[in-house]
Design an enzyme around this catalytic site. Structure first.
Site, PDB file in Angstrom:
ATOM      1  N   HIS A  80     -12.278   7.917   4.391  1.00 57.85           N
ATOM      2  CA  HIS A  80     -11.358   7.028   3.843  1.00 57.85           C
ATOM      3  C   HIS A  80     -11.519   5.223   3.617  1.00 57.85           C
ATOM      4  O   HIS A  80     -11.747   4.521   4.414  1.00 57.85           O
ATOM      5  CB  HIS A  80      -9.738   6.439   4.105  1.00 57.85           C
TER       6      HIS A  80
ATOM      7  N   GLU B  93     -15.365   8.243   0.041  1.00 55.64           N
ATOM      8  CA  GLU B  93     -14.664   7.867  -1.070  1.00 55.64           C
ATOM      9  C   GLU B  93     -14.056   6.767  -1.656  1.00 55.64           C
ATOM     10  O   GLU B  93     -14.118   5.650  -0.624  1.00 55.64           O
ATOM     11  CB  GLU B  93     -12.704   7.941  -0.693  1.00 55.64           C
TER      12      GLU B  93
ATOM     13  N   ASP C 250     -12.848   3.841  -4.098  1.00 55.86           N
ATOM     14  CA  ASP C 250     -12.163   3.633  -5.128  1.00 55.86           C
ATOM     15  C   ASP C 250     -12.648   2.664  -6.205  1.00 55.86           C
ATOM     16  O   ASP C 250     -13.543   1.782  -5.816  1.00 55.86           O
ATOM     17  CB  ASP C 250     -10.245   2.776  -4.256  1.00 55.86           C
TER      18      ASP C 250
ATOM     19  N   HIS D 241     -10.522  -1.503  -2.758  1.00 52.76           N
ATOM     20  CA  HIS D 241      -9.164  -0.439  -3.005  1.00 52.76           C
ATOM     21  C   HIS D 241      -8.028  -1.175  -4.071  1.00 52.76           C
ATOM     22  O   HIS D 241      -7.564   0.035  -4.940  1.00 52.76           O
ATOM     23  CB  HIS D 241      -8.718  -0.255  -1.403  1.00 52.76           C
TER      24      HIS D 241
ATOM     25  N   GLU E  83     -11.752   8.197  -6.475  1.00 50.92           N
ATOM     26  CA  GLU E  83      -9.940   7.630  -6.895  1.00 50.92           C
ATOM     27  C   GLU E  83      -9.806   6.345  -7.856  1.00 50.92           C
ATOM     28  O   GLU E  83     -10.769   5.344  -7.598  1.00 50.92           O
ATOM     29  CB  GLU E  83      -9.465   7.223  -5.544  1.00 50.92           C
TER      30      GLU E  83
END
Length: 338
Positions: A45, A72, A74, A87, A168
Site C-alpha cells: 500500500h 500500489e 495512487d 495519495h 488507483e
C-alpha cells in the site's frame, strides 16, 4: 538470501504467536479459499509506506525486497498532464513544500482546505520537491531524500522486478471538472506498454464508478471498484452496506476493494461479503492493514491478517508488506522462501 532468512524468522515468530492466541494451527498446509485457489496477494500500500516516505521509488523497492507481489501507486495529475504517484492531490502532508518559499504564493483554498495542489504545478516544479513521512509515529529519517515519481517510472520499476501493479486513480471527477481528465493519458500509457489487455499484470482501482465504467469501454485491463461503508455518508445506513452494491459494480469491474470492516466484524466474524463477491466472480482486496495503528478490539496485526486470509480474500493492502508476507507464509506451512 538475507531477505529470505529475515522473512522466514518473522513467519516462524508469527506462527508461534498465532498458535499461542488460540487460533487454528498455522503450521498446517493451507487450503486457500481465493478465487484462484492460490495464496492471496500482498499488495504494498503506497509501497512499504510504514518504513519509507510513501509513493517513492524507494518505498516500492523496499516492498519488493520484502516479498510484496503487487505495488500500489495512487495517481494524480500535474498541470501539464503528467500522472504522478501521490495519495492526495494536496502536497503539504507528504512533501516539503511548506518549506519552499518560492511556492508560497501557490497556497490556496479548495473545498475548505488551504494547501498546495498537484494540479497547480508542472512536473518540473514537482521534481524540485522531496517526499516526507506523513505519519508522526513512523521513521522520519528518510525525509527529504526522494523525488515524486511519475506513473511511468513506477511501471518501469515493476517491469524490472517482475511484480504486478495496482494503480488507483484519485478523484478523477475533480480532474475532469478542471479540464484535466486522466483517462486519455492513462489509456495512452497502458496501450503503449501493452497493458490494456485482460491478462495485463495490473488491476486499476478507483472509488468512482463512473470513471471505471468509462475505462471499461476503452481497455480490457482488470478493474477494481473500491468501496467503503455507506454509513460514512449516510449514518442511517446498514454498517455492512457498501458504497456501491456488488451486483452493480460486477457489471464493469473484475474485483472489489472493500474497507476491511465490510468483510469482518470487530469480533472477528465473517460478514459474508467475500463469499458474495466470489459468487459474482469478483476478487476481493480489502484495505488497509497497518502494524502500527491500533486495531479494533483486542487483536494484534498478525491475528487480524490471519483471520481475513482465512475468509478467502484474494489480496490485502498492507503498509508493512513484510508482516503480511510472513503471516501468509506461516499459514502456507512453508515460511522459508528457498
Amino acid at each position: 538470501m538475507r531477505r529470505h532468512i529475515i522473512l522466514a524468522g518473522l513467519a516462524f515468530s508469527l506462527a508461534a504467536g498465532l498458535a499461542a492466541c488460540g487460533e487454528e494451527d498455522t503450521a498446517a498446509p493451507m487450503s486457500w479459499q481465493t478465487l484462484s485457489g492460490e495464496p492471496p496477494l500482498v499488495i504494498a500500500h503506497r509501497g512499504a509506506s510504514g518504513e519509507r516516505p510513501e509513493h517513492t521509488l524507494a518505498a516500492y523497492e523496499l516492498a519488493i525486497a520484502q516479498g510484496a507481489d503487487v505495488i500500489e501507486p495512487d495517481l494524480v495529475m500535474t498541470s501539464d498532464g503528467v500522472l504522478v504517484a501521490r495519495h492526495d492531490h494536496y502536497l503539504s502532508t507528504t512533501t516539503d513544500i511548506a518549506d519552499r518559499p518560492e511556492f508560497a504564493d501557490r497556497l490556496r483554498e479548495l473545498d475548505g482546505r488551504a494547501d498546495w495542489w498537484v494540479e497547480d504545478f508542472t512536473l518540473a516544479e514537482l521534481r524540485t520537491l522531496r517526499a516526507i513521512q506523513p505519519w508522526p509515529q513512523r521513521d522520519a529519517g528518510f525525509n527529504g531524500e526522494f523525488l515524486i515519481p511519475t506513473f511511468e517510472e513506477v511501471l518501469d520499476l515493476a517491469a524490472e522486478y517482475g511484480v504486478l501493479t495496482e494503480p488507483e486513480v484519485k478523484v478523477p471527477g475533480h480532474y475532469v471538472s478542471i479540464g484535466l481528465d486522466p483517462l486519455p493519458e492513462l489509456v495512452r500509457i497502458l496501450r503503449e506498454r501493452g497493458l490494456d489487455t485482460a491478462d495485463a499484470p495490473m488491476t486499476i482501482q478507483c472509488f468512482e464508478p463512473d470513471f471505471l465504467a468509462r475505462l471499461n469501454t476503452e481497455i480490457d485491463t482488470p478493474l477494481a471498484m473500491l468501496v467503503f461503508p455507506m454509513q460514512e455518508i449516510d449514518p442511517s445506513a446498514d454498517p455492512l452496506q457498501p458504497s456501491v452494491a456488488l451486483d452493480d459494480l460486477a457489471v464493469f469491474a473484475d474485483a472489489v476493494g472493500p474497507a476491511k470492516s465490510l468483510i469482518i466484524t470487530e469480533a472477528g466474524e465473517d460478514t459474508g461479503f467475500v463469499a458474495r463477491a466470489h459468487a459474482l466472480g469478483l476478487e476481493v482486496h480489502p484495505w488497509t492493514f497497518r502494524d502500527d495503528v491500533p486495531l479494533t478490539g483486542d487483536v494484534d496485526i498478525a491475528t487480524e491478517l490471519e483471520r481475513v486470509y482465512r475468509l478467502g480474500v484474494d489480496g490485502v493492502f498492507a503498509d508493512f508488506p513484510a508482516t503480511a508476507v510472513a503471516v501468509r507464509d506461516a499459514m502456507t506451512g512453508d515460511p522459508a522462501d528457498e
